[in-house]
Design an enzyme around this catalytic site. Sequence first.
Site, PDB file in Angstrom:
ATOM      1  CB  ALA A  99      -8.545  -6.337   7.160  1.00  0.00           C
ATOM      2  CB  THR A 142      -2.463  -8.740  -0.900  1.00  0.00           C
ATOM      3  OG1 THR A 142      -2.031  -8.719  -2.169  1.00  0.00           O
ATOM      4  CG2 THR A 142      -1.968  -9.889  -0.043  1.00  0.00           C
ATOM      5  CB  SER A 143      -5.967  -9.957  -5.367  1.00  0.00           C
ATOM      6  OG  SER A 143      -4.752  -9.140  -5.859  1.00  0.00           O
ATOM      7  CG  ASN A 203      -1.857  -1.177   1.083  1.00  0.00           C
ATOM      8  OD1 ASN A 203      -2.019  -2.010   0.116  1.00  0.00           O
ATOM      9  ND2 ASN A 203      -2.386  -1.538   2.264  1.00  0.00           N
ATOM     10  CG  HIS A 211       3.947  -1.821  -4.742  1.00  0.00           C
ATOM     11  ND1 HIS A 211       2.739  -2.553  -4.791  1.00  0.00           N
ATOM     12  CD2 HIS A 211       4.805  -2.718  -5.209  1.00  0.00           C
ATOM     13  CE1 HIS A 211       3.194  -3.675  -5.445  1.00  0.00           C
ATOM     14  NE2 HIS A 211       4.282  -3.823  -5.441  1.00  0.00           N
ATOM     15  CG  ASP A 269      -2.745   3.223   2.928  1.00  0.00           C
ATOM     16  OD1 ASP A 269      -2.072   2.958   3.825  1.00  0.00           O
ATOM     17  OD2 ASP A 269      -3.479   2.313   2.419  1.00  0.00           O
ATOM     18  CG  ASN A 273      -7.758 -11.736   1.073  1.00  0.00           C
ATOM     19  OD1 ASN A 273      -7.278 -10.500   1.079  1.00  0.00           O
ATOM     20  ND2 ASN A 273      -8.238 -11.856   0.014  1.00  0.00           N
ATOM     21  CG  LEU A 274     -14.019  -9.586   1.764  1.00  0.00           C
ATOM     22  CD1 LEU A 274     -14.495  -9.615   3.364  1.00  0.00           C
ATOM     23  CD2 LEU A 274     -14.185  -8.565   0.959  1.00  0.00           C
TER      24      LEU A 274
HETATM   25  N1  APR Z   1     -10.643  -7.111   4.624  1.00  0.00           N
HETATM   26  C1  APR Z   1      -9.824  -8.026   4.385  1.00  0.00           C
HETATM   27  N2  APR Z   1      -9.491  -8.322   2.736  1.00  0.00           N
HETATM   28  C2  APR Z   1     -10.166  -7.616   1.969  1.00  0.00           C
HETATM   29  C3  APR Z   1     -11.306  -6.458   2.552  1.00  0.00           C
HETATM   30  C4  APR Z   1     -11.273  -6.436   3.850  1.00  0.00           C
HETATM   31  N3  APR Z   1     -12.208  -5.462   4.338  1.00  0.00           N
HETATM   32  N4  APR Z   1     -11.691  -5.862   1.461  1.00  0.00           N
HETATM   33  C5  APR Z   1     -11.156  -6.491   0.138  1.00  0.00           C
HETATM   34  N5  APR Z   1     -10.158  -7.427   0.731  1.00  0.00           N
HETATM   35  C6  APR Z   1      -9.288  -8.076  -0.116  1.00  0.00           C
HETATM   36  C7  APR Z   1      -9.905  -8.675  -1.489  1.00  0.00           C
HETATM   37  O1  APR Z   1     -10.878  -9.689  -1.477  1.00  0.00           O
HETATM   38  C8  APR Z   1      -8.956  -8.838  -2.322  1.00  0.00           C
HETATM   39  O2  APR Z   1      -8.364 -10.202  -2.454  1.00  0.00           O
HETATM   40  O3  APR Z   1      -8.329  -7.676  -0.345  1.00  0.00           O
HETATM   41  C9  APR Z   1      -7.663  -7.929  -1.774  1.00  0.00           C
HETATM   42  C10 APR Z   1      -7.224  -6.652  -2.355  1.00  0.00           C
HETATM   43  O4  APR Z   1      -6.551  -7.105  -3.770  1.00  0.00           O
HETATM   44  P1  APR Z   1      -6.124  -5.873  -4.722  1.00  0.00           P
HETATM   45  O5  APR Z   1      -7.378  -4.942  -5.034  1.00  0.00           O
HETATM   46  O6  APR Z   1      -5.739  -6.558  -5.795  1.00  0.00           O
HETATM   47  O7  APR Z   1      -5.106  -5.071  -3.995  1.00  0.00           O
HETATM   48  P2  APR Z   1      -3.462  -5.538  -3.612  1.00  0.00           P
HETATM   49  O8  APR Z   1      -3.527  -7.029  -3.729  1.00  0.00           O
HETATM   50  O9  APR Z   1      -3.155  -4.770  -2.677  1.00  0.00           O
HETATM   51  O10 APR Z   1      -2.906  -5.080  -5.027  1.00  0.00           O
HETATM   52  C11 APR Z   1      -1.491  -5.193  -5.166  1.00  0.00           C
HETATM   53  O11 APR Z   1      -1.640  -4.233  -7.318  1.00  0.00           O
HETATM   54  O12 APR Z   1      -2.263  -2.602  -8.828  1.00  0.00           O
HETATM   55  C12 APR Z   1      -1.340  -2.905  -7.861  1.00  0.00           C
HETATM   56  O13 APR Z   1       0.423  -1.748  -7.031  1.00  0.00           O
HETATM   57  C13 APR Z   1      -0.995  -2.101  -6.867  1.00  0.00           C
HETATM   58  O14 APR Z   1      -0.003  -2.531  -4.609  1.00  0.00           O
HETATM   59  C14 APR Z   1      -0.889  -3.005  -5.707  1.00  0.00           C
HETATM   60  C15 APR Z   1      -0.833  -4.276  -6.275  1.00  0.00           C
END
Ligand code: APR
Length: 235
Positions: free
Chosen positions: A222, A179-180, A94, A111, A96, A204-205
């Site tokens: 989370a 994270t996805s 993140n 990142h 932020d 994760n969600l």
């Molecule tokens: N609590 C826990 N998990 C959650 C919640 C929540 N309240 N809301 C959403 N999620 C999960 C989603 O189910 C998903 O699996 O968080 C994950 C978010 O995934 P992404 O949107 O793909 O974000 P991230 O994994 O951080 O992306 C990685 O991709 O675009 C780039 O640089 C950017 O750092 C980022 C990287």
Amino acid sequence: MNVNKIVILTGAGISAESGIKTFRDTGGLWEDHPVEQVATPEGYAADPALVQRFYNLRRAALKDVEPNPAHVALATLQREMQARGGEIMIVTQNVDDLHERGGAKNVVHMHGELKRVFCAACDHHMDCDYDIFVETTCPACKTTSTVRPDIVWFGEIPYHMDAIERAIKKCDLFVSIGTSGAVYPAAGFVQIAKHYGADTLELNLEVSQGSYHFDETRLGKAGSIVPDWVKEMVG
Ligand code: APR
């Protein structure tokens, strides 16, 4: 707590309940902009003013959000681990500042950070709590048009990779939160951790692309499941 060395990887999901949009969920951050436009060096070269505006808005929006119980719980875990002589590294994808505002120290921003910018001419990196523009002049080398967001865009190399890999290779427990598992190299950390003998846990969600690599996956928000897990850890 019989775990001595922990590496925690966080993603957009940990900040979702604070009101920051994730990337790949419905209504995600990229929805209004093609990724190529706002998160690649090529997009920046094509329209630097648009990209500066995009990050100025996101930087300003940080003022409207607060850390949630998951950020605060990880900071508690960090303090407890360190008080007991353990080691913990919080690595985040993140950009932020909610881990820091939740009380965590030495967070590794692989990142980059919204509140940092750097000069592409002299590589001077600096804190930034204000808008920057194409015309902004670098305070170090006085060049104009070279100050850009300190964000690692697609096609660029994430920060601190050596330190992160060293910590993963010697940790007892690797935990991935919100994270996805869609973006490498972060998505591959779990495999490194397992290869070197660590236990692995995903919070994760929903089931993610990488879930099958983890020893255990706990599903939920989370803001609830991270504090619950931290309570288990610190007693
Ligand atoms: N609590 C826990 N998990 C959650 C919640 C929540 N309240 N809301 C959403 N999620 C999960 C989603 O189910 C998903 O699996 O968080 C994950 C978010 O995934 P992404 O949107 O793909 O974000 P991230 O994994 O951080 O992306 C990685 O991709 O675009 C780039 O640089 C950017 O750092 C980022 C990287």
